[in-house]
Design a protein around this motif. Structure first.
Motif, PDB file in Angstrom:
ATOM      1  N   UNK A  23       1.101  -1.669   0.332  1.00 29.16           N
ATOM      2  CA  UNK A  23       0.449   0.640  -0.113  1.00 29.16           C
ATOM      3  C   UNK A  23       1.023   1.463  -0.266  1.00 29.16           C
ATOM      4  N   UNK A  24       1.625   1.200   1.073  1.00 26.16           N
ATOM      5  CA  UNK A  24       2.782   2.610   0.556  1.00 26.16           C
ATOM      6  C   UNK A  24       3.502   2.942  -0.643  1.00 26.16           C
ATOM      7  N   UNK A  25       4.073   1.780  -1.398  1.00 22.45           N
ATOM      8  CA  UNK A  25       4.819   1.866  -2.427  1.00 22.45           C
ATOM      9  C   UNK A  25       3.353   2.590  -3.298  1.00 22.45           C
ATOM     10  N   UNK A  26       1.807   1.460  -3.881  1.00 24.28           N
ATOM     11  CA  UNK A  26       1.268   2.756  -4.550  1.00 24.28           C
ATOM     12  C   UNK A  26       0.849   3.437  -4.036  1.00 24.28           C
ATOM     13  N   UNK A  27       0.018   4.161  -3.004  1.00 26.72           N
ATOM     14  CA  UNK A  27      -0.452   5.467  -2.721  1.00 26.72           C
ATOM     15  C   UNK A  27       0.549   6.347  -2.075  1.00 26.72           C
ATOM     16  N   UNK A  28       1.866   5.860  -1.340  1.00 28.06           N
ATOM     17  CA  UNK A  28       2.632   7.246  -0.762  1.00 28.06           C
ATOM     18  C   UNK A  28       3.933   6.604  -0.603  1.00 28.06           C
ATOM     19  N   UNK A  29       3.830   6.699  -2.500  1.00 23.42           N
ATOM     20  CA  UNK A  29       5.978   6.358  -3.063  1.00 23.42           C
ATOM     21  C   UNK A  29       6.394   6.993  -2.099  1.00 23.42           C
ATOM     22  N   UNK A  30       8.060   6.374  -1.798  1.00 26.82           N
ATOM     23  CA  UNK A  30       8.416   6.686  -1.042  1.00 26.82           C
ATOM     24  C   UNK A  30       8.928   6.870   0.165  1.00 26.82           C
ATOM     25  N   UNK A  31       8.107   6.594   1.009  1.00 24.02           N
ATOM     26  CA  UNK A  31       7.780   6.075   2.092  1.00 24.02           C
ATOM     27  C   UNK A  31       8.152   4.684   2.516  1.00 24.02           C
ATOM     28  N   UNK A  32       8.627   4.337   4.231  1.00 17.94           N
ATOM     29  CA  UNK A  32       9.044   3.216   4.227  1.00 17.94           C
ATOM     30  C   UNK A  32       8.065   2.294   5.115  1.00 17.94           C
ATOM     31  N   UNK A  33       7.748   1.390   5.522  1.00 18.10           N
ATOM     32  CA  UNK A  33       7.549   0.651   6.634  1.00 18.10           C
ATOM     33  C   UNK A  33       8.463   0.550   8.238  1.00 18.10           C
ATOM     34  N   UNK A  34       8.328   0.967   9.587  1.00 16.76           N
ATOM     35  CA  UNK A  34       8.962   1.408   9.793  1.00 16.76           C
ATOM     36  C   UNK A  34       8.335  -0.261  11.327  1.00 16.76           C
ATOM     37  N   UNK A  35       8.633  -0.870  12.304  1.00 18.07           N
ATOM     38  CA  UNK A  35       8.160  -1.670  12.770  1.00 18.07           C
ATOM     39  C   UNK A  35       9.114  -1.734  14.392  1.00 18.07           C
ATOM     40  N   UNK A  36       8.658  -1.424  15.414  1.00 18.72           N
ATOM     41  CA  UNK A  36       7.463  -1.369  16.002  1.00 18.72           C
ATOM     42  C   UNK A  36       6.260  -0.365  15.451  1.00 18.72           C
ATOM     43  N   UNK A  37       4.831  -0.254  14.846  1.00 16.35           N
ATOM     44  CA  UNK A  37       4.512   0.071  14.554  1.00 16.35           C
ATOM     45  C   UNK A  37       3.866   0.920  16.294  1.00 16.35           C
ATOM     46  N   UNK A  38       3.535   2.638  16.051  1.00 17.93           N
ATOM     47  CA  UNK A  38       3.195   3.290  17.207  1.00 17.93           C
ATOM     48  C   UNK A  38       2.033   4.379  17.085  1.00 17.93           C
ATOM     49  N   UNK A  39       1.160   4.268  18.220  1.00 14.23           N
ATOM     50  CA  UNK A  39       0.552   5.780  17.881  1.00 14.23           C
ATOM     51  C   UNK A  39       1.384   6.847  17.916  1.00 14.23           C
ATOM     52  N   UNK A  40       0.575   7.724  17.293  1.00 12.25           N
ATOM     53  CA  UNK A  40       0.881   9.533  17.220  1.00 12.25           C
ATOM     54  C   UNK A  40       0.828   9.543  18.624  1.00 12.25           C
TER      55      UNK A  40
END
Length: 228
Positions: A4-21
């Motif tokens: 999804x990030x590659x398709x809709x938000x190119x240039x953004x990667x996923x970082x784990x663990x995810x966190x609530x802002x």
């Protein structure tokens, strides 16, 4: 989330663990401008973003999200309808990549939709507050080769809705939901609705490598008392 990030938000990667802002926390892990040590788990590919592991070592900007003016984006939804024969091959491939499912697990599904609601980008701007790094922190990390700066972060509510085939049992459905929730790194499984929802979560980040200057070395002091 990598597909999804590659398709809709190119240039953004996923970082784990995810966190609530956390809007008012000046030492939050995923503030734009933070300098952090990251380990590459999966490289970026043609149809997938990169996946990074946050190893818990970072220097925050001490500028909370509430002090920044986010760029608001439109909500977006991706639907994988695996019952349509013309889309079957493409949908199965994307599902396996996006949700880290095995082929037999994909066969449990009739349709999956991933919705990003109220997405927004937080970044440091020239006319905004400047980062306030603690010198002792940046000095301590200066020798590390695995440092990256978060240029900007994506925040929003991620909802994944599942429609299972009629012959799939309840336990198989819940096991699949728990697996997907674990691969995303966040989210709450909402019972009989068969959905996973992560509210106000940092679901992507733009990162770039950074090299810190080593702390200034102290001058060598030589005593002249014993010099003739």
């Amino acid at each position: 989330m990598r597909g999804l990030l590659s398709e809709r938000y190119p240039g953004y990667d996923q970082i784990l663990p995810t966190a609530t802002a956390l809007p008012d926390e000046p030492s939050f892990d995923y503030l734009p401008g933070n300098i952090m040590a990251l380990a590459l788990a999966e490289p970026r590919r043609l149809t997938q973003s990169a996946l990074w592991n946050n190893i818990g070592i970072f220097c925050p900007t001490n500028v909370p999200l509430s002090a920044l003016r986010p760029l608001k984006l439109k909500s977006t939804t991706i639907v994988y309808d695996v019952d349509l024969s013309l889309r079957r091959a493409l949908a199965l491939s994307k599902l396996k990549r996006s949700l880290q499912l095995e082929p037999n697990e994909v066969e449990f599904l009739r349709r999956v939709s991933i919705t990003i609601d109220s997405p927004r980008i937080y970044s440091l701007r020239m006319d905004g507050p400047r980062p306030r790094y603690v010198a002792a922190c940046t000095d301590a990390l200066a020798s590390r080769p695995d440092l990256y700066r978060l240029r900007s972060v994506l925040v929003g509510t991620v909802a994944i809705d599942f429609v299972f085939k009629d012959n799939v049992g309840v336990f198989a459905r819940l096991n699949l939901l728990n697996k997907v929730s674990g691969s995303i790194g966040a989210g709450v499984v909402r019972g009989e609705s068969y959905s996973i929802v992560s509210e106000n979560v940092v679901f992507g980040a733009a990162v770039r490598p950074v090299k810190l200057r080593p702390p200034n070395s102290k001058p060598l002091l030589v005593s002249m008392s014993g010099v003739n």
